[in-house]
Scaffold this motif. Sequence first.
Motif, PDB file in Angstrom:
ATOM      1  N   UNK A  17      -2.242   7.759   2.751  1.00 49.22           N
ATOM      2  CA  UNK A  17      -1.057   7.566   3.592  1.00 49.22           C
ATOM      3  C   UNK A  17      -1.428   7.681   5.060  1.00 49.22           C
ATOM      4  N   UNK A  18      -2.275   8.651   5.390  1.00 49.56           N
ATOM      5  CA  UNK A  18      -2.696   8.816   6.778  1.00 49.56           C
ATOM      6  C   UNK A  18      -3.514   7.616   7.241  1.00 49.56           C
ATOM      7  N   UNK A  19      -4.329   7.072   6.352  1.00 51.86           N
ATOM      8  CA  UNK A  19      -5.129   5.896   6.680  1.00 51.86           C
ATOM      9  C   UNK A  19      -4.232   4.699   7.002  1.00 51.86           C
ATOM     10  N   UNK A  20      -3.216   4.491   6.167  1.00 52.68           N
ATOM     11  CA  UNK A  20      -2.279   3.385   6.400  1.00 52.68           C
ATOM     12  C   UNK A  20      -1.548   3.592   7.721  1.00 52.68           C
ATOM     13  N   UNK A  21      -1.090   4.813   7.964  1.00 56.11           N
ATOM     14  CA  UNK A  21      -0.374   5.127   9.203  1.00 56.11           C
ATOM     15  C   UNK A  21      -1.283   4.909  10.411  1.00 56.11           C
ATOM     16  N   UNK A  22      -2.535   5.360  10.319  1.00 58.04           N
ATOM     17  CA  UNK A  22      -3.474   5.217  11.424  1.00 58.04           C
ATOM     18  C   UNK A  22      -3.771   3.754  11.703  1.00 58.04           C
ATOM     19  N   UNK A  31       0.832  -1.185   0.000  1.00 62.40           N
ATOM     20  CA  UNK A  31       0.000   0.000   0.000  1.00 62.40           C
ATOM     21  C   UNK A  31       0.881   1.254   0.000  1.00 62.40           C
ATOM     22  N   UNK A  32       1.942   1.231   0.806  1.00 64.52           N
ATOM     23  CA  UNK A  32       2.834   2.395   0.864  1.00 64.52           C
ATOM     24  C   UNK A  32       3.525   2.637  -0.472  1.00 64.52           C
ATOM     25  N   UNK A  33       3.893   1.549  -1.152  1.00 62.81           N
ATOM     26  CA  UNK A  33       4.522   1.690  -2.465  1.00 62.81           C
ATOM     27  C   UNK A  33       3.548   2.286  -3.471  1.00 62.81           C
ATOM     28  N   UNK A  34       2.297   1.879  -3.386  1.00 62.96           N
ATOM     29  CA  UNK A  34       1.273   2.424  -4.280  1.00 62.96           C
ATOM     30  C   UNK A  34       1.071   3.910  -4.022  1.00 62.96           C
TER      31      UNK A  34
END
Length: 93
Positions: free
Chosen positions: A64-69, A1-4
């Motif tokens: 990005x914030x969603x993944x981090x959260x 997800x981060x790479x995307x």
Amino acid sequence: MEQTITRLRRQVTHLATQAEARIQSRQDQGIKAHQQEFDPLELDRFTELQQVSRSLMEIADDLAMSVYTRRTRHEITALLDQQGKVNKEIQQG
């Protein structure tokens, strides 16, 4: 997800750069033709392409914030589970 998300940001940045270059080129051509009719508010106008690229960048930031959260929530849950186990051991001791 981060790479995307990183790829999306890179593409949006490239898109915004290309849009800015084209707009600057058109403005340079237009300035020569309309130097006496210059309106300073023209610089505040955004093309639809600029608005879309900014919107895409905001979406990438939201992702990005969603993944981090989500990652942070999992880490906090794991820490709370560990703390619960330690508390149980202390109470039993």
